[in-house]
Each structure stands twice: as C-alpha cells, then as structure tokens.
Design a protein around this motif. Structure first.
Motif, mmCIF file in Angstrom:
data_model
loop_
_atom_site.group_PDB
_atom_site.id
_atom_site.type_symbol
_atom_site.label_atom_id
_atom_site.label_comp_id
_atom_site.label_asym_id
_atom_site.label_seq_id
_atom_site.Cartn_x
_atom_site.Cartn_y
_atom_site.Cartn_z
ATOM 1 N N ASP A 1 10.727 -23.232 -50.052
ATOM 2 C CA ASP A 1 9.644 -22.332 -50.403
ATOM 3 C C ASP A 1 10.008 -20.969 -49.803
ATOM 4 O O ASP A 1 10.243 -20.875 -48.605
ATOM 5 N N PRO A 2 10.084 -19.924 -50.636
ATOM 6 C CA PRO A 2 10.520 -18.629 -50.119
ATOM 7 C C PRO A 2 9.699 -18.153 -48.920
ATOM 8 O O PRO A 2 10.235 -17.555 -47.985
ATOM 9 N N SER B 1 16.422 -19.190 -54.091
ATOM 10 C CA SER B 1 15.192 -18.412 -53.919
ATOM 11 C C SER B 1 14.756 -18.379 -52.463
ATOM 12 O O SER B 1 13.970 -17.517 -52.077
ATOM 13 N N GLN C 1 17.703 -15.958 -50.528
ATOM 14 C CA GLN C 1 17.620 -14.509 -50.736
ATOM 15 C C GLN C 1 16.694 -13.788 -49.736
ATOM 16 O O GLN C 1 17.146 -12.901 -49.035
ATOM 17 N N HIS D 1 17.542 -24.325 -70.477
ATOM 18 C CA HIS D 1 17.508 -24.195 -69.014
ATOM 19 C C HIS D 1 16.095 -24.446 -68.522
ATOM 20 O O HIS D 1 15.153 -24.520 -69.313
ATOM 21 N N LYS E 1 14.256 -22.563 -66.456
ATOM 22 C CA LYS E 1 13.522 -21.368 -66.039
ATOM 23 C C LYS E 1 13.516 -21.183 -64.529
ATOM 24 O O LYS E 1 12.606 -20.598 -63.988
ATOM 25 N N GLN F 1 15.882 -20.051 -60.994
ATOM 26 C CA GLN F 1 16.962 -19.123 -60.708
ATOM 27 C C GLN F 1 18.325 -19.755 -60.987
ATOM 28 O O GLN F 1 19.155 -19.188 -61.679
ATOM 29 N N GLU G 1 18.598 -21.020 -64.997
ATOM 30 C CA GLU G 1 18.656 -19.949 -65.979
ATOM 31 C C GLU G 1 19.900 -19.100 -65.779
ATOM 32 O O GLU G 1 20.545 -18.684 -66.746
ATOM 33 N N GLY H 1 13.877 -22.176 -72.799
ATOM 34 C CA GLY H 1 13.530 -22.617 -71.450
ATOM 35 C C GLY H 1 12.530 -23.746 -71.510
ATOM 36 O O GLY H 1 11.739 -23.843 -72.437
ATOM 37 N N THR I 1 9.822 -26.128 -68.747
ATOM 38 C CA THR I 1 9.166 -25.992 -67.464
ATOM 39 C C THR I 1 9.596 -27.149 -66.569
ATOM 40 O O THR I 1 9.420 -28.304 -66.942
#
Lengths: 370, 306, 423
Positions: A79-80, A105, A108, A169, A171, A173, A176, A198, A200
């Motif tokens: 979780d970012p 995610s 980063q 894909h 959807k 990071q 995709e 895409g 889900t």
C-alpha cells in the motif's frame, strides 16, 4: 512509546532472522520492506525468504568488514501510504540500506524518502522503468525492467508470424506497463493488434472478454498482470472454445495458476528470468533453502538474496558504510551473484537481465522454448 | 456474425445476472423488513463459496466423484454453513442495535463485513483457490468457421437452479404461514408483533433465507468463475445490492429483474466498450435510476409518513 | 436455568460449531495442481471447541449473567450532572483545545521522525473526520463516498503541480474549492434521496471517481499515479537537500544551519496541525451559527424542520459542500506528504475507515472524533506484531462499539430535555 514498540519489533524480527542475535559489537542494519500481509503476500514471502537467507549466510561467513548484518523487517502491505510510513520508520531506526519494496507503486513513493535521507535502496521486484528514471543515485534493482521483458515477449510472438494478437492487461502499474511495451513492439513490427483492453484486478467474470477475443479471431493473447486473473481467463477461454495461445510475464509464472486454470494452463507461454535455482553454481544455496523448508524457485527469492549480497559486496569494495560511496562502488564494480554477473548502468538498472520464454505445463512445470 | 456475438454476450450477461439476482434477494428481503443494508451479505455469499469448495475437496479426498452427489452435498453444506452464519450475524451484530438511529446498524454491518472478510482470510489464506472443473462442455450454435455462440452446461445449470430457487421462494412467500408472516412484518413491524407474530423469529428467518440463496449463488458462481478468494464477496455484494435497488428494493421479482439488467449491461459494456468501464456503467445506472425513479423499477412508491 | 434455556444454549453452541469448524478447521491447500484439504492444527481445533463451550455456557447462564450485569452501577459520569451553560462549556473547551494545540506544536521538536510522520497522517485523518462529521454527524446524511472528495483534493494538487508547476500554497485553496464544487455538483441531484439511497449513491460516486482516475491514463497517469509532487515551501524557502525550482532558496542555507531532513517533516506536520486546527474552529463556529443549528434540526426531524421554513436542499447542500471542502484540504496535504499518489489510496475501505472514526468518536462530537482519529490511526501501528489480525480486530471493534456504546467515545452533548418515550 512508539520508539519502544519499534525497538521491540526490531528485536523480535532480528532474533527471528538471526541465529546469534545480541551482538553488542558493530552491526549493519539491512531494512527489508515488502508485503507480509495482503493480496500479494506470497510474493513478499519470496522476498523475505531470500533476503533473510542472504543475511544468515553472510553472517555465518563472518559478516561484512567484521560487522554483522541485522535485518529490520517491515510490512508495507503493498500500500503506497504504508510504504511511506515504513520508509520513514526505517530511516528513523538508522537503517541505511534497504532491500525493497516489492510493488512498483510502493517503491516509488518510498524511494523519494530514501533519496532525501541518503539511504541506499535495492528493489528485488519492482520492474517499472519510472523508478530509476528520476536521477536518484541511490536507487538500484536486481530485476529487469518492463521495457526489457516486453520486447522479449513481443519478439517471440513476431517470430511466430501471427495474424492478430490481442493484448490485455489488469490496469495496474506492472501489468499495463508491460502490456504497453508489448503492444508497441508488435505494432512497430506490423502485427495487427485488434484488441488492447484493460480488466479490473480482482474481478472474476471474464466471459465477455473471452467472447470478444473469440470474435476478433486472434492467434495469440498477451496478458500483462498476475496469475489469479490470467488463470481465470484461461479457464473461461477453454470453456468458451477460444482457440488462441496465451502469453504472460513473470507475474503469471506461479504454480498457483495451475490450481486455478487446471488443464487450461497447458501451453501457456511465460517470459521468466532464467531459472537461477537450476544453475549448477547455485546448488549449495538451493540446498540451504530446502533445509529451511523454503522454496527457492519463486521469481523474487534469489533476486532478494542478490540484493543483500550486493549491499555487502558494495560495502566491502567501498570500505565504507556510507551509502553514497557504496552506490559508487556498485556502479563501478562487477559482481558475481546467484543471478549471474551484475553490472549497473548510470540509472541503477542492470546492464543486462535475461528473460527467457518458457512453456508452462498443466502439472506446474515449465520447459524453455527455443 | 454480429448477431451471434450479441447473443453470446447476452447469454454471458444473463448468467451473471441470475446469480446476482440470487444474492440480491438477501438484500431486498432484509431491507424490506427492517430497512437496513446488510453490508455483510456479500461475505455470506463468499463463505458459501468457500464451504462448497471445502466440501467438494473433502468429497474428492474420499473418492466420491459422481457429479449429482457432489453437487447436492456441496449445496447442502454451503447452505447450512451460510444460513447459520446469517443467523449468527443477525443475532450478534444486528438484533442488539435494531431500532436505534439508522446509521448504527449500517456501521455495525460494515464492521461485520470487514470482520468476516478477515476471518476467512486468516483461516484460509489470501490466495485464490481454484475450483475443480465439475461440468465441462455445452452446446454450440452457428456454422463452424464463423463465430459460434456457445451455451455451456454450467450456464444452463445456473439458469435452472436460479429459476427453481426463485419459484420456490415466491411460493413460500405467497402461500406458507411463515411467508405470510414475513409479508406482514415487512408491512408493519410493530403491528405484526401486536397480532402475535414472533417478529424476532421472522427477521431471523429472513436472514437465513437470504443467506441460503447467497450460498447457492456462491457454489454456482464458484464453479462458473473457477476460483474464489476472501475479497470477492464484497464486490459481488455491492453489485447485488445495486441490482436490488435497481429492481425496487423490497420486491422479489424486482431483484430478479434488477439482477438480469445489471448482468446484461455489464456484459454489453465489456463486450462493446471496454471492461474497464464495466463498474462505471453499473454504478452510473444505479445513480440514474435512483434519481429518476427512486423506488426502482418494480418498487412500490413510498409515502412519506408524518 | 430451565429447559428452554438449555435448548437454546445447545442450539447456539451447535451454530457456533457449524460456522467455525468448516472454515477454521479444514484448510484448503493447493496440492500440486489441484486443491486438497488439510486438517488445521490441534491448537485451532481446541480453540474451536473452547469457543463452542464458551458460547454454550454463556447462553446457559445468560439470564442470570445479564441480571447481574444490570445490577452493576453504570459508569455514567455525565447524565446526572446539571448541564453547564453554553458559555462555560465553550470556555473550558477553548482552554483545553489551546493547550492541546500548544502541546502538539512543541512536540515534534522532541519526537522522532517516524512518529512525526505518523502524527501528520493522524492530523490528515482528523481533518477528514471533522469534515465528514459535518455531513454525517451534524446533518445526518450518510456519505459512503467521502473519499472521492479527498481524491479530488489530492489529484488537484498533483495535476496542477505536474502541468503548471503550481505550489502547495496555491493548490491548497484551489483543491479545497474544487472538492467543494464536486460536492455541490453531486449534492444537487442526489440530496433529495432518502438516507440509505443517498448512502449507496455516494458509494457509487466514490467508486466512479476512483475508476475514472484509474482509467484516464493520459491525464492522471492511471494506475501509475503521479509522482514528484513538491513539498510545501516556507515563503519560498525549500526544504529539500537540493533546490528543485530556480530562484528559490533552501531553508537550511538561508538560516545557515546544517541540512536535516527532519525539518521538512516537522514543517509538514505543523502545516497539517494549523489546517486541522482551522478545520476544528471553522466547524465549531459553524455549529453555533444558524446554518449549523439547521443541520441538526434537519437531522432530528426533517418534516418539522421543513415546516419551520428551512430549505431542505439548501441546508443539506451546505453541509455536503462544506464537508467536501475539508476533504479537499486533507487531500492536498496528503498529496504533499506522500509525494506520490495513485488511485489505490482512495478505495472504499478508506471511506469506511473515516466513517468509522466519526461513529466511534460519537457523531457530531468534535473531541470524540479527534480522539477516535488518533486511536484508529495509531493503534494499528502500535499493534504491528498483530498486523494480520489488525483488520479483524478493527471490524469486530466496530460491531462491538455499535452494540455497547453506539453514542461513541465522547458523545456530543447539547443542552436539551429528553422526553420519556411512550411505549
């Protein structure tokens, strides 16, 4: 209050990871940050297992410059938001070398903090090109990029001379990103890509998608994402009588796909890093994992092992525990690791990281395709 | 070609839609009687799917593989466990807060939903569990060479079982004594209790019926999709609730209609537009219906009581 | 302890067995390529049967136990005390809150970086919860998609800084106003819906916003999110080690002190503190103004309020818009704290957590909400060792709280007379 709890956590994790904890002499803290809970915890398991093993091995051989490595483990649940909290905590505890994070995610936002704080970070699993594109000189990885893996897959497809290839894909990071690479390479080579769609992640019903693929009459379907969704797509495609070959990145190359897709997984094409655990020079290591009852064959186990080893090698080469000097040593040096010879470019990416196309079988085994 | 494609998407949509309808019944009955959104209902459905997979795996370990036996035993197992869960949830989390400010039961339900999700997550892990393939094959229409519409046995099973459940429920509600009591309680809870109906028992029955139907949907969709995980109940629950509202909450035919509409619109969206916008369309549909016909398609207009 | 009781206890114990044994006692494992079944550890099995026994005994002695519990004096410190006058109450509140703010603003200089960072998160949640408190607690409108406005605030800042290089201080009001605008636009059509329908529509709206953010890749970066969001500056002084924007000075160089990354964290914390305090006072002021009174009037009895001449739409809309405004505030701070945002941070669970904070704290009560925000954010961090059980406990706590203390930790109190309910 909080620091005492944090200390407790460190003590607990450290004693779990180390056989002889409690050395009062110098120690080098290695942060390990990744998901221990949550939907992708099984990939986190690989990361922790690999990194712990490396720390144990290095300590058994006398540590680094006479100092022991200590693991400081944190769960970021991929979780970012939690990743930022975890990064701050690691900084807080004086950790200067981090193996992590797992999800791009999370990596980063966490890398922003490590960069600010002068912490060296090696991610064993994040493949998003964006991570090393910001000119951070303390960010490295021990895994290839989406931009390396995508073309391998696409070129393989192009060699099969298909008429139409669909690219799907999830959807996210990772998915995709890689799917876009594949599509671009295919289109450049003049292959028709009638569907680029895409889905889900977490969804279960792909019958509409399968119908669409069937109507478009594609020869190949490339899926960028993880195994739970692809497993279902394979299964529902088989039921609907879709006659196409599927292909996916390393996120689908997991034995779990067989329990989901059953026989439909036969013939799936997967791009994977070469099976490091099958290399003869890694056999001692594989045995060490098996002794502990852990499985070294996951895609991120040995990359995490390598990440720790590189930190150790870097420190020895730089003769310093200053992350900036270690980073310099990593950029200049050439290292023999379980994942092969490692050399870094300016951005902190591996000079080369090989991906191989495998054919997956319904019993969970894989064979390389020539 | 387009027609057979359309037909295929329609079949896909109706399959999912009828399963949504089964889950939606639980929402619509509970809402009809005590006016609360049972947020944990999606989790009951998920538990039904897990139980049936556990039963199927258990039977396989015992060497029993004859399909009808496997299906019936799995169905029974799922229904028993889910109904008990529905009963227990009502008893523990909803009955004590009944009659309080309407936010209170709702929060309690959200809490219960989070609790049950993590209960299964901790007990069974977060991995996706694959359902064994029990039914294979089906009918195909159309010429070989062009696009063939297929109707698999599992899809037929889903239609048939849904229809049987709906018919049985309608008869039960219309004819049986308990069914009459259910209708009376949903008309006026206080009055029915004055007339000697054990309202607590009726409300509990409602939860049990809803949970049982959700368990049936759990088994059916588990087989249809091919895998289950602890999180998949929540989304399905949300969709089913949307279906219930769409059809008119409190109305059982409405739940059926709402489920089918939702299923078909989702499948058409992914078929003709993109799967990415599937959820946008279903929620958008919900918002539009609520704005222009707040009581849903088949719901009775509600008079604001003063 | 009669026969009926015994039968009931037996039934309950049986149900407990049914709902726990299959799920807990039989574990699905992937055996090779198919699923297998494995019995759980002995400890789990013993645990299940102990739970069954406990349920049985509890139900058996339920009546007598409940009677005994009923005899215990209830710890109610407030009910029999004559209510304070509004003036003294406000005075005491002012003193308390100023002390807290003063303490909170000095605290980061002695605390560690990690805890300041966590405290910033707590403050963000306080802002969110105070904002939602206006909508749910005061106006009684159940909003399950509150996180959408939070997302609007965060994305406004992220997009403005990415495309126009806008600074935090400019984005802060813009983000909040834009979120308020969204609130207004959404509120206008939906506010005539009844309570639960409103809840579900807002939920749908929240999801739609998230899915759009996720799918509109060309603008929002889709699942990749937006990174490189700048930190706030202090009158043009930057807190980074290196200057990011031409013409700015860095904080440590300007004051001639050594670079310390903690400065930035403290600064962000102080900004969040100021904004949270601002939110607190603004909402408190609103509560005493006619608009605040009309929120509560509408919550208590819509028909009575309307017959007294209140405009239903106007009142509800004001609550909705103001709530959204503060969510926009919180979103901007969040974006700045994270430096990177993606749609993953704005899922339904986030809405549920903010709602849980409001309810746990006591709907309408500002102190309660602050207390609950602190508890909900910090407790999971403290209990990291139990991280697996974190959400389980969280869910159970929500249920138990509703059953035993639905009015929240610190219920809102207003001078009022309660009429005896006629049964």
């Amino acid at each position: 209050m909080k620091t005492s709890v944090a200390k407790l956590a460190t003590a607990v994790t450290a004693s779990a990871a180390l056989l002889g904890a409690g050395h009062a002499s110098g120690e080098i803290k290695i942060g390990i940050a990744g998901p221990q809970t949550g939907p992708v915890a099984q990939y986190g398991e690989m990361q922790f297992s690999g990194a712990r093993m490396a720390i144990e091995e290095i300590n058994r051989q006398g540590g680094v410059m006479g100092e022991e490595l200590t693991a400081v483990e944190y769960d970021d649940v991929c979780d970012p938001k939690q990743a930022v909290t975890v990064a701050n905590r690691l900084v807080n505890e004086g950790v200067r070398f981090v193996v992590g994070h797992l999800c791009s995610s999370s990596t980063q936002p966490a890398s922003d903090i490590y960069h600010d704080e002068g912490v060296l970070m090696i991610t064993p699993a994040s493949t998003s090109p964006g991570i090393t594109e910001r000119g951070y000189d303390l960010v490295f990885r021990t895994i290839g990029l989406d931009s390396m893996q995508g073309p391998v897959a696409a070129n393989y497809l192009i060699d099969q001379d298909p008429e139409r290839v669909a690219v799907v894909h999830d959807k996210q990071q990772y998915g995709e990103g890689i799917a876009t690479e594949v599509r671009d390479t295919l289109v450049d080579a003049g292959v028709e890509v009638p569907i680029f769609d895409g889905i889900t992640a977490g969804n279960k019903d792909f019958s509409s998608l399968v119908t669409k693929l069937k109507q478009a009459d594609v020869d190949y379907v490339y899926y960028g994402g993880y195994h739970p969704e692809l497993g279902l797509i394979l299964r529902q495609a088989e039921r609907a009588g879709l006659d196409a070959t599927f292909m996916g990145p390393e996120g689908v190359g997991n034995k779990d796909i067989n329990s989901i897709a059953g026989d439909a997984a036969e013939g799936l094409l997967v791009t994977l890093p070469p099976a490091f655990e099958e290399k003869p020079e890694n056999q001692d290591l594989v045995e060490a994992f098996e002794e502990k009852g852990e499985d070294p064959s996951g895609p991120f186990v040995l990359t995490s092992y390598t990440a720790v080893q590189l930190i150790a090698n870097g420190i020895e080469q730089a003769e310093s525990t200053d992350p900036i000097e270690v980073a310099g040593a990593l950029r200049e040096g050439k290292f023999e690791t379980p994942i092969g010879t490692v050399e870094y470019d300016e951005k902190g990416d591996l000079e080369s990281f090989e991906f191989i196309v495998y054919e997956w079988h319904s019993d969970g085994t894989k064979t390389p395709v020539d | 070609m387009l027609d057979s494609y359309f037909l295929q998407q329609l079949i896909n949509g109706l399959t999912i839609g009828s399963a949504y309808a089964l889950i939606a019944i639980g929402y619509t009955m509970v809402y009809g009687i005590i006016g609360m959104i049972n947020f944990a209902h999606g989790e009951i459905y998920m538990i039904g799917a897990y139980t049936s997979l556990i039963v199927i795996s258990g039977l396989a370990a015992l060497g029993i593989a004859w399909l009808p036996v496997v299906l019936i035993v799995a169905l029974l197992g799922a229904v028993i466990v889910s109904s008990s869960m529905g009963w227990a949830v009502e008893r523990v989390a909803y009955r004590p807060v009944r009659g309080r400010h309407r936010l209170i039961p709702l929060i309690s339900a959200i809490g219960m939903s989070i609790f049950l999700q993590n209960y299964v997550h901790l007990a069974q892990g977060s991995r996706n569990m694959g359902f064994p393939t029990l039914m294979e094959g089906g009918f195909t229409f159309g010429d070989a060479g062009s696009f063939q519409t297929s109707l698999s046995y599992i899809q037929i099973t889903i239609f048939v079982i849904t229809l049987i459940c709906m018919a049985a429920l309608s008869v039960f509600i219309a004819r049986s004594k308990t069914g009459r009591a259910c209708r009376a309680v949903s008309q006026d809870l206080g009055m029915s209790s004055l007339l000697g109906i054990n309202t607590n028992r009726i409300i509990a029955t409602t939860f049990v019926i809803g949970a049982a139907l959700a368990a049936v949907a759990g088994l059916l969709l588990g087989m249809y999709y091919g895998s289950i995980d602890p999180l998949f109940g929540f989304i399905a629950g949300l969709k089913a609730f949307t279906a219930a509202v769409l059809g008119g909450i409190g109305s059982i035919p409405g739940a059926m209609l709402g489920g089918l509409i939702l299923g078909v619109s989702e499948s058409m969206t992914s078929g003709y537009l993109s799967g990415e916008y599937k959820d946008v369309v279903s929620f958008g549909l919900l918002i539009l219906i609520l704005l222009f016909k707040p009581t849903g398609l088949l719901g009775k207009p509600e008079v604001e009581k003063i | 302890m009669n026969a009926a009781n015994f039968k009931h206890a037996l039934f309950c114990a049986f149900i407990t067995l049914i709902i726990s044994y299959p799920i807990l006692g039989l574990n699905l494992v992937s055996a090779g390529t198919s699923m297998g079944l494995e019995g759980a550890s002995t400890v789990t099995i013993i645990g299940i049967f102990m739970a069954v026994a406990v349920v049985f005994l509890f139900q058996l002695c339920r009546d007598s136990a409940m009677a005994k519990l009923g005899q215990l004096p209830r710890p109610d410190f407030t009910s029999n005390r004559p209510p304070m006058t509004e003036k003294t109450r406000l005075k005491i509140q002012n003193i308390v809150i100023l002390t807290i703010i003063l303490g909170a603003s000095l605290w980061p200089f002695i605390a560690s970086r990690g805890s300041i960072d966590l405290a910033t998160l707590v403050l963000i949640y306080i802002m969110l919860a105070l904002g939602l408190n206006v909508v749910v607690g005061l106006a009684g409108l159940l909003d399950l998609g509150y996180v959408a406005f939070y997302a609007v605030g965060a994305y406004t800042f992220a997009l403005l800084s990415q495309y126009f290089g806008v600074s935090f201080w400019f984005a802060l009001p813009v983000g909040a106003l834009l979120a308020a605008l969204f609130g207004l636009a959404l509120g206008f059509p939906v506010l005539r819906l009844r309570g639960d329908y409103l809840a579900i529509v807002t939920l749908g709206f929240g999801e739609i916003i998230r899915i759009l953010l996720n799918n509109w890749t060309s603008l929002t970066g889709g699942p990749n999110g937006i990174g490189g969001i700048p930190d706030p500056t202090l009158f043009g002084l930057e807190f980074g080690r290196r200057i990011k924007e031409e013409g700015n000075l860095s904080f440590h160089e300007f004051f001639g002190i050594a670079y310390d990354s903690t400065h930035k964290v403290i600064f962000l914390y102080l900004i969040a503190l100021v904004l949270a305090a601002l939110t607190f006072f603004a909402v408190r002021r609103l509560m005493q103004m006619p608009v605040g009174r009309s929120w509560e009037a509408l919550r208590e009895d819509e028909i009575a309020a309307r017959s007294l001449g209140l405009s239903r739409t106007g009142v509800k809309l004001s609550a909705f818009t103001i709530g959204a405004f503060f969510a926009g505030f919180a979103g901007t701070v969040f974006a700045s704290k994270q430096g990177f945002i993606s749609p993953e941070s704005f899922v339904f669970l986030e809405s549920a957590i903010i709602l849980a904070i409001v309810v746990l704290g006591g709907m309408g009560s500002q102190f309660g909400v602050i207390l609950a925000a602190i508890a909900v954010t910090i407790l999971p961090e403290l209990a990291r060792e139990f991280s697996e059980y974190r959400m389980l406990i969280f869910g159970a706590a929500m249920v138990l709280m509703m059953v035993w203390r639905p009015q929240g930790l610190m219920p809102m109190r207003r001078i009022h007379i309660e009429l005896e309910k006629q049964e």
